[in-house]
Every structure is written in C-alpha cells, then in structure tokens.
Design a protein around this motif. Structure first.
Motif, PDB file in Angstrom:
ATOM      1  N   ASP A 442       9.088  60.220  29.401  1.00  7.78           N
ATOM      2  CA  ASP A 442       8.410  60.776  28.175  1.00  7.78           C
ATOM      3  C   ASP A 442       7.735  62.022  28.381  1.00  7.78           C
ATOM      4  O   ASP A 442       7.761  62.821  27.549  1.00  7.78           O
ATOM      5  N   ARG A 446       1.157  63.820  32.913  1.00  7.66           N
ATOM      6  CA  ARG A 446      -0.194  62.918  32.735  1.00  7.66           C
ATOM      7  C   ARG A 446       0.181  61.688  33.787  1.00  7.66           C
ATOM      8  O   ARG A 446       1.138  61.423  34.091  1.00  7.66           O
ATOM      9  N   GLU A 448       1.478  58.877  33.622  1.00  7.48           N
ATOM     10  CA  GLU A 448       2.551  58.214  32.899  1.00  7.48           C
ATOM     11  C   GLU A 448       3.921  58.409  33.355  1.00  7.48           C
ATOM     12  O   GLU A 448       4.423  57.682  34.231  1.00  7.48           O
ATOM     13  N   TRP A 452      10.389  55.591  29.102  1.00  9.86           N
ATOM     14  CA  TRP A 452      10.452  54.824  27.818  1.00  9.86           C
ATOM     15  C   TRP A 452      11.654  55.084  27.109  1.00  9.86           C
ATOM     16  O   TRP A 452      11.933  56.049  26.886  1.00  9.86           O
ATOM     17  N   ASP A 455      12.028  56.992  23.732  1.00  9.08           N
ATOM     18  CA  ASP A 455      12.091  58.510  23.598  1.00  9.08           C
ATOM     19  C   ASP A 455      13.603  58.856  24.282  1.00  9.08           C
ATOM     20  O   ASP A 455      14.209  59.557  23.745  1.00  9.08           O
ATOM     21  N   TRP A 510      13.257  51.282  20.556  1.00  7.52           N
ATOM     22  CA  TRP A 510      12.907  51.532  22.145  1.00  7.52           C
ATOM     23  C   TRP A 510      14.169  50.783  22.835  1.00  7.52           C
ATOM     24  O   TRP A 510      14.889  51.426  23.393  1.00  7.52           O
ATOM     25  N   PHE A 561       6.295  49.734  18.145  1.00 11.44           N
ATOM     26  CA  PHE A 561       5.820  50.856  18.277  1.00 11.44           C
ATOM     27  C   PHE A 561       6.177  51.443  16.989  1.00 11.44           C
ATOM     28  O   PHE A 561       5.454  52.772  16.721  1.00 11.44           O
ATOM     29  N   TRP A 564       6.869  55.703  15.519  1.00  6.16           N
ATOM     30  CA  TRP A 564       5.434  56.347  16.430  1.00  6.16           C
ATOM     31  C   TRP A 564       5.258  57.827  16.266  1.00  6.16           C
ATOM     32  O   TRP A 564       5.936  58.732  16.011  1.00  6.16           O
ATOM     33  N   PHE A 674       8.738  59.123  15.751  1.00  7.11           N
ATOM     34  CA  PHE A 674      10.151  59.118  16.933  1.00  7.11           C
ATOM     35  C   PHE A 674      11.266  58.701  16.353  1.00  7.11           C
ATOM     36  O   PHE A 674      12.512  58.940  16.666  1.00  7.11           O
ATOM     37  N   MET A 750      -4.244  60.490  24.452  1.00 10.20           N
ATOM     38  CA  MET A 750      -2.723  60.624  24.330  1.00 10.20           C
ATOM     39  C   MET A 750      -2.171  62.145  23.888  1.00 10.20           C
ATOM     40  O   MET A 750      -2.194  62.336  22.839  1.00 10.20           O
ATOM     41  N   HIS A 755       6.981  66.577  25.548  1.00  5.88           N
ATOM     42  CA  HIS A 755       7.700  65.236  25.283  1.00  5.88           C
ATOM     43  C   HIS A 755       9.060  65.599  24.479  1.00  5.88           C
ATOM     44  O   HIS A 755       9.099  66.366  23.312  1.00  5.88           O
TER      45      HIS A 755
HETATM   46  C1  BGC Z   1       4.555  57.485  25.559  1.00 10.90           C
HETATM   47  C2  BGC Z   1       5.690  57.715  24.410  1.00 10.90           C
HETATM   48  C3  BGC Z   1       6.397  56.288  24.287  1.00 10.90           C
HETATM   49  C4  BGC Z   1       5.225  55.590  23.605  1.00 10.90           C
HETATM   50  C5  BGC Z   1       5.538  54.169  23.115  1.00 10.90           C
HETATM   51  C6  BGC Z   1       3.286  56.611  25.059  1.00 10.90           C
HETATM   52  O1  BGC Z   1       2.252  56.465  25.882  1.00 10.90           O
HETATM   53  O2  BGC Z   1       4.290  58.761  26.134  1.00 10.90           O
HETATM   54  O3  BGC Z   1       6.411  58.665  24.553  1.00 10.90           O
HETATM   55  O4  BGC Z   1       7.500  56.097  23.730  1.00 10.90           O
HETATM   56  O5  BGC Z   1       3.945  55.499  24.451  1.00 10.90           O
HETATM   57  O6  BGC Z   1       4.801  53.951  22.324  1.00 10.90           O
END
Ligand code: BGC
Length: 877
Positions: A442, A446, A448, A452, A455, A510, A561, A564, A674, A750, A755
């Motif tokens: 993603d 950060r 993370e 994902w 994405d 997703w 999600f 998103w 998204f 966030m 991204h």
């Molecule tokens: C990520 C996204 C991801 C999403 C899901 C985020 O924290 O950075 O890109 O798809 O969460 O909800």
C-alpha cells in the motif's frame, strides 16, 4: 538464466524483421550442449502462430541441470534460421538437495528486541583452480553474502518477502570468479527484515511475526580444474560474531557504529579470536523454492539540494518521493554521530512532517570511527521519503538519494503536450516502483507497507501496462493462493500477517484480487499460464462467497472496506462511502464469478464455465433488482454496475446518461474511492462519453488527479486532499475501522503521499487518450485496439508498449490544418484495429491511400490521416 525452478520451461520469441509474413509454424529444440550436437528434445514442426509462453519440449529440468534452447519459425517465405541459443540452469529444486543448515548467532538477543546483526563466516582451502562454482542461498530474515569480501550480488533485501509459512525463496549465483586457489572465505550478514522485524502498527507487539531466530542457509558447490568437486555449506563449523550494524529494521531504520566494525572479517586470515561457533536452528527445507521474480535493487541515484539549515542540521530534498535511502559522504572525528531522518513532505516551518510515519522511526544513525572521509548508507532497511534531515557535527561532503524497487523492466511509455498529465504519469511510475519492493504494498513509509489486496486489485492493469510485472504478480498470487482459506476466502493483506477478526479475510474488492489480478496479467501479457496456475484460487474464492450467501442468494451486510477513501466519506471514517458496501460486495461477487467463467472457458472447461457464468448472471440480476435506484446516485455505483455488466442491456444507456450527468453536474469532480476510481473513466468510455471522461481526467481543482500534481506531488497520494487547497497537510485522523475497534488499530492516523491505488487511471490514458489498448480476445498485445480520442487542449500524444512481441507504438498529432495524423508501429506477430475518431464527413487515408474508416493493420509502420476528426471537448471544470 540461473536458478530456474522445476516447472516446465516456457519460451517466448521475438522476430526482428517485421516483414508482412506471419508465423505459420515453429520448432523448438533443446540440448545439453550449446552447439546442439545432440538433441534432448524437439517439438517437431508445429503449425501455429504462438510466440508467447510456449512450453518447451522435454522433461522438467533436474536440479542444477543446464539446458540450451533454440527456436525457428516458418512464414510463407520458408523457415528462418535458428534463433540465438538460450541457456538456462536450474537451481536446487528438491528439498533433499539442500544439505546446508540454517545458522545464526547463539543466544541472539535479537529474538527479544532490535539487536546487532549476526555476522557469519567460514574459511576453507581450495587446492586447484575453480572451473565452476554456484552459490545457492536463502535465509530466515534478510541477508547479504560475500565471498572473499566481494558481495555475490547487488540485490537488496534478499530473499524478499513471501508467505514464509509456505514459501521461502532461494537464489542461485555464479561465483566462479570470486574464488581462487588457497584460502577463501564465504560470509553472510543477517537482518530482521520482514521475518523478524516490525510488521504492523502496534509498536508493543509487532516483531517476530514469522519466527524469533534468524538463519543463513547457504550452499556453495565448487568444481575444480583437477576434476574434483567440493561443497561448502552453512553448518556448526561456521563462526559468528557481531559488528557495526547495531540494529536494522525496515520501519525504524539502521543504527551503524563503525567503532564496532571488525575490519577485514570477510577476508581470509582474519583473526577470529572471540568469535563463537554458529548455532544451528531448524528450518523446513521443503518450503524452499527458486525465486522467479526480479530481486530488489538500486534503480536510480539522485542528487539532493539543501533546502533548510539550522545549527548542525541540514534538510536535503531529493526532488522525488520514493522508496530508498540517503547515501552520504562525510568527514568527521571518531565518535561523531550522523543522524538521518526521513519524510515525504515538509511542514510550513520547513521541518520534516513525520506524523504520517506513525510509529515508524525511519531514522538511520551512524557513529564514525575515524577522521577520514567515509561513505554511509543504511543496511537492511528502506524509507519512503523525499526529504531527509541530516544532523551531524561532521562535514557533509555529499548527500544523494538512492531509489530501490523490485527491478522490473519498464515496458510502457506515454507522453503528450500536457505537462501536468505527463507528471501525473511519472508520479504513477514512481508510486509503482516505491510500492513494488518485493511484494505489492500500500505504501513505503509508515508502519504498514503491507500487501493490501484491494490496492493491488485496483492498480494491477496499470502496473502491467507500465512494467514487465508478470513474474512479480505470479509470485505474489502464489502466496495469495497459499494464504487463502476455503471458508473465509482471501486475506486482506498477502502475505497474511497483522490483521485479525472480520477484516482479515474475504472483504469485497480486496479479496477479489484473486480473480482480478490474474485476469489483468492474462490480458496484458497474453500467457494463459497465469490463469492455469490461479484457476483453483479463483474458484475457491468464488465458492467461499457462494457459501456465504443468504436465502435471497446475495451476500448479507458485513464489515467491508467499501469504496475506501471516497472523498465524500468522513475523513476519519474512509469506509463510510456513498456507495452501499453490500451492493459493492455483491457486484464484485458477480464479476469475480464472471472472470472465473471466462478463465474456465479459456482453459477448456465448458461445464465449469457455464456454471460460473450462470452464477455471475444470477447475482447480477439480483444486484440490479436490489440496488438499481441506488446505483444511479453515485459515480461509483454507475461505474461498477456498468463495468461489471450488472446493468441489463436495455438499460445501459440510461445508466451511462446518469453517470455522465453526475460528472457534468459536479464539473468533473472525482467522487470515487479505491473501488470506483479504477472503473469510472472506463465506464464513461464504454458508453462513448469522452467529454465527461476528459472533464474528470483534466480537472485541476480538488478533488482530481491533476490537483495533486499542481500541488507539487511527485507520487500518488492516498487521500485526494493529502495537501489541502490552502496548502496545509491533511490531519489524517482516523477512527478505528469497524471490526478493529478492540485491536490496536492503525494508530488513529492515516496519511500517505505514496499510495498507487488512485494511479489506476493511467491505464485509461494509454487505452483511450493515446489509443493503445490490449484486446483480451488476442491478449498480450497480439491484437491491439488503436482508437485515439483526441481532446481539445492536447495537441499530440504518444504511447508505446514493449510487449513480448516487440514494440507496439502509437503517436498522434493535430495538424495545423485540423487533420489528425496517426503513426502506428506494430511488431512481427501483432495486428491492430484502427478506429478513427471520426465525424460524419471524416475521411481516412492509410499511407497516402484512401481507406475504409475501420482498418486492420499488420506488422510494420503505418501512417493514417483523419480529416475533420472528432475532438472531445469537455465542459470547463
Ligand atoms: C491501507 C490501504 C488499505 C486499507 C484497507 C489502509 O491502512 O493503507 O491502502 O487498502 O487500509 O482498508
């Protein structure tokens, strides 16, 4: 090619001389010797025009086997000469081939906390010249291996990230030139990487997701000139210690103290007093597979500019948001500290904006050992950044930025007369590179940086257009299938780490990466193999949805999600999009079933194909019945319903009108998240609504794609307004997503400037603005649709794709007399249908001769001229 796996070898060939004769037959031969004096296998003379992914004759390669291939083709002009010889060599493909142990530092404190990197070395004698030597290597954690002080490769972060519970990737290197008679040393350094380093956003519990012990697994196999052979493997005879790398973590950065460096430890005759015997730890040999996807490497070095200075700190700007690190040359005194912190943007006072990094320290720290000049760069880490603050008493002689990425060859090129659009394209290229570091992530900055799936689903067609990403996706999809659960579906992040509870599996848009990504790969590269490999995974995903249906045959409401980061969702609750998430879940369900049906048909299973097609139709009808009034309320609703054939044939133009109206009424304002963003322009284009598509694409006010470019973005932002119109940085506040309230969620914040999801629009730019689109009935750019859509304000555009067949290119220009000239280039084996942007009285000429409007073009160069072309003219936005 070194280190190939046990799967059948598949060959692709390009024919340089386009001519106008197509291939009518081919022949492939394989041999154990490069001069082909003895054949191992031959395909015989096969009729057909196949050039992409053709399975080579002969049994799969055995471990270490070397095999040579050559091919020739026949056209109406007769048989060609044999191609140049392709030589491949297998890696270690059987668990039993691995005799090396996994070794590490005994009682490594790194099992508890970030600690010094284990150093491992082994010294051995060679009694004769080396004829041939191969190093087979992998590790638990990341590694760097050297022979006699020479790194065996410039690859970084090996063995990369895979679903370590199922697969550990190995590489093979030719190290013949690094060894010599006498004493030799093979050495390795280990880092936590993805295996034991931080993963996820809870700094109190985010280490050692896969294991507490690192391990280097290396097997050096040497043939000597005297005919003998020997093997050096990692085992308890290796010696171990620690050195200057005091810690290294992907999120936090590296701490390197040169006063602890053991100079010369990688060379023969180093004094190993104080070194311990290595600890041998268990590992599962059966999980090792040769890596088939390109490794991570340095891809670019960029100069920096000093943009801020206070006391002993400078802030440098690399001019580009990227994934990588800062390389410094400094001159200071023993004990001087150099601290490098990173950020994507600067605060208004010129300081680094580090809040977006959440708990990732993203800081490299060095302690100097002496007063000379020294080059500094971190090990086993990378950062997502454009700016860096360097704090030191030492003199900074040079600061440059090194970009890293999985080293995929670039294949897509686009340029037009609109510089802002060109910059958007560049930003997408950069965001792909920054987020293709071993797996598709993603974001790169950060705490993370996860795979994902949503994405990836959104971005895959664009990723395939821009880069040669077939092996990259194939590797990740293999992990997706391995991490998949028959009941729960496909994980939201692959490799499956970090998430718990409902968000972990089966979320709409997703988990559908299981079907969408293989389809995108198939369409772009034209190799059925990806569908063959992934078909079970596609099916299992759709079947898991079938099992979740309610009595109304639809998926019930659940945590999703959703669309998103819809710009109209509350900024701290990005899942609360305008488009209903149960509608989206069912629409994606229908489309996943449809893609599975298409795949079954291509693979020759008509029964399964009709089964999944019926399912897709059934769900589509139920979705339409349930949500037809909702659909027309939003761009995402219309775009999804049109793109996934939820809308019945007779109703299409009404919904296309509704979408076009929504766009016009909002002056081209992007109102999708998204899930809607990758589809909305395609849905407009399918309905011929180019004025509205361009109104969105070329809009410069917030929210839009070009807004961020005009605000100085050099990569694609996560939020449409990551920098707000008043120039301030978005606060990024987040409530805990549903289902994650009781978990330590993403730290209430966030905001990423890198991204790629919204960059999905670039595929549309190739297909429609430039007019170069793959045709999924002859995928892989074997047949292309050449349908440029010129628009007022853009005078010329060009795009090219280096497909497996060769360069496919289009270039158009609006001539001073108003005509549109179009130049097309097609490689051997390819064809294209030219569809002119024509008005009623337009005339088309092909290479100076009057032509039908719609023309099929073959290999070679063609020039077309369209009089009075149709030029899209979007309302001003
Ligand atoms: C990520 C996204 C991801 C999403 C899901 C985020 O924290 O950075 O890109 O798809 O969460 O909800």
């Amino acid at each position: 090619m070194l280190g190939i796996g046990a799967e059948p070898v598949r060959l692709t060939w390009r024919v340089e001389d386009p001519g106008d004769q197509g291939q009518v037959a081919y022949e492939i031969q394989s041999s154990g010797s490069a001069d082909f004096d003895e054949l191992l296998a031959s395909s015989g003379e096969m009729r057909g025009e196949e050039q992409i992914g053709v399975e080579a004759p002969g049994a799969p390669l055995k471990s270490r086997e070397i095999r040579h291939y050559r091919a020739r083709i026949a056209s109406a002009a007769g048989w060609s000469d044999w191609s140049p010889v392709l030589t491949v060599e297998a890696g270690l493909n059987q668990a039993s081939d691995w005799v090396a142990e996994a070794v590490t530092l005994p009682d490594d404190p790194g099992s508890q906390r970030q600690s010094p990197s284990p150093l491992l070395r082994h010294e051995f004698d060679l009694i004769a010249d080396v004829k041939k030597a191969r190093l087979y290597v992998t590790s638990l954690g990341v590694h760097r291996v050297s022979i006699n002080g020479q790194p065996v490769t410039e690859e970084l972060l090996n063995p990369g990230w895979s679903s370590y519970r199922h697969r550990l990737l190995s590489a093979t290197y030719d190290v013949s030139d690094l060894l010599s008679p006498g004493s030799n040393v093979v050495s390795g350094v280990l880092g936590d990487g993805w295996y034991r380093g931080r993963l996820g956003w809870d700094p109190t519990d985010d280490r050692a997701r896969y294991g507490v012990e690192l391990g280097l697994i290396a097997q050096l196999e040497i043939e000597l000139s005297d005919g003998s052979s020997m093997r050096v493997i990692t085992d308890e005879d290796w010696l171990t210690s620690t050195g200057e790398i005091l810690s290294a973590d992907l999120y936090d950065g590296a701490v390197i103290d040169f006063t602890s460096e053991q100079l010369g430890w990688e060379l023969p005759e180093f004094d190993t007093t104080g070194w311990k015997k290595a600890a041998v730890i268990p590992y599962r040999k059966e999980l090792i597979r040769p890596r088939q996807s390109p490794a991570v490497r340095e891809i670019e070095t960029r100069p920096t500019q000093v943009v801020g200075r206070s006391g002993n700190k400078i802030i440098v700007d690399g001019g580009q948001n990227l994934a990588g690190f800062v390389r410094l040359r400094v001159k200071g005194d023993q004990g001087d500290q150099v601290t490098v912190r990173h950020a994507e943007v600067l605060e208004s006072d010129g300081e680094l904006h580090t809040r977006a990094l959440r708990s990732a320290k993203a800081t490299d720290n060095y302690t100097l050992a002496d007063g000379g000049e020294v080059d500094l760069e971190p090990t086993f880490t990378f950062h997502g950044f454009r700016y860096a603050e360097v704090e030191t008493e030492a003199e900074v002689i040079l600061a440059e930025v090194v970009a890293i990425s999985s080293d995929l060859p670039r294949r897509g090129w686009f340029e037009c007369s609109d510089q802002t659009l060109n910059r958007l394209h560049e930003n997408v290229v950069w965001s792909q590179q920054a987020n293709f570091v071993s797996i598709p992530t993603d974001c790169p900055q950060r705490d993370e940086r996860l795979g994902w799936t949503g994405d990836a689903q959104a971005f895959a067609p664009t990723a395939c257009t821009l880069f040669e990403a077939q092996q990259f996706w194939s590797s990740w999809l293999e992990d997706l299938a391995l991490d998949q659960d028959d009941q729960l579906g496909v994980p939201s992040v692959v490799p499956d780490v970090v998430l718990e509870g409902e968000p972990r599996f089966g979320r709409a848009g997703w988990a559908d990466a299981a079907t969408f990504v293989p389809w995108a790969v198939y369409e772009s590269y034209g190799d059925l193999e990806i569908l063959r490999k992934q078909f079970e995974s596609m099916r299992r995903w759709v079947d898991s949805l079938v099992a979740r249906r309610g009595v109304d045959r639809l998926l019930p409401p659940a945590m999703q999600f959703g669309d998103w980061l819809d710009p109209d969702a509350p900024p701290d609750r990005p899942w609360e999009a305008k488009a209903d998430s149960t509608f989206l879940a069912n629409a994606f369900f229908s489309h996943s079933a449809r893609l599975t049906a298409e795949a079954a048909e291509l693979l020759g299973d008509t029964a399964l194909s009709s089964h999944y097609r019926r399912l897709a139709d059934e769900i589509a009808a139920a979705v339409w019945a349930g949500w037809q009034d909702h659909v027309i309320e939003t761009q995402t609703g219309c775009a999804v319903a049109l793109s996934f054939d939820i809308v019945p044939g007779g109703e299409r133009s009404r919904i296309e009108d509704a979408l076009a109206d929504l766009v016009r009424q909002s002056e081209g304002r992007v109102a999708t998240g998204f899930l809607g963003t990758p589809l909305v322009l395609h849905a407009l284009a399918r309905g011929g609504r180019f004025d509205e598509a361009y109104q969105m694409l070329l809009r410069r006010r917030h929210p839009s794609w070009l807004y961020q470019v005009e605000m100085g973005a050099t990569s694609i932002w996560e939020r449409w307004d990551a920098i707000r119109p008043d120039g301030s940085i978005h606060p990024g506040d987040m409530a805990p997503p549903p289902g994650m309230e009781d978990q330590d969620g993403p730290q209430g914040h966030m905001l990423s400037f890198n991204h790629y999801a919204y960059g999905a629009v670039i595929d549309w730019v190739y297909r429609h603005l430039a007019g170069l689109a793959p045709d999924h009935s002859r995928p892989g750019y074997r047949h292309v649709i050449l349908a440029p859509k010129p628009v007022s304000g853009i005078d010329w555009a060009r795009a090219s794709i280096d497909s497996d067949l060769g360069t496919t290119a289009i270039s158009w220009r609006r001539e001073p007399d108003g005509d549109l000239s179009v130049d097309v280039q097609l490689p051997f084996g390819a064809s294209g249908t030219f569809l002119p942007p024509a008005n009623d009285d337009s005339e088309v000429t092909l290479d100076g001769q009057p032509s039908e409007r719609e023309v099929i073009l073959g290999p070679g160069s063609h020039r077309l001229l369209v009089t009075n072309p149709r030029i899209a003219s979007p309302d001003p936005s």
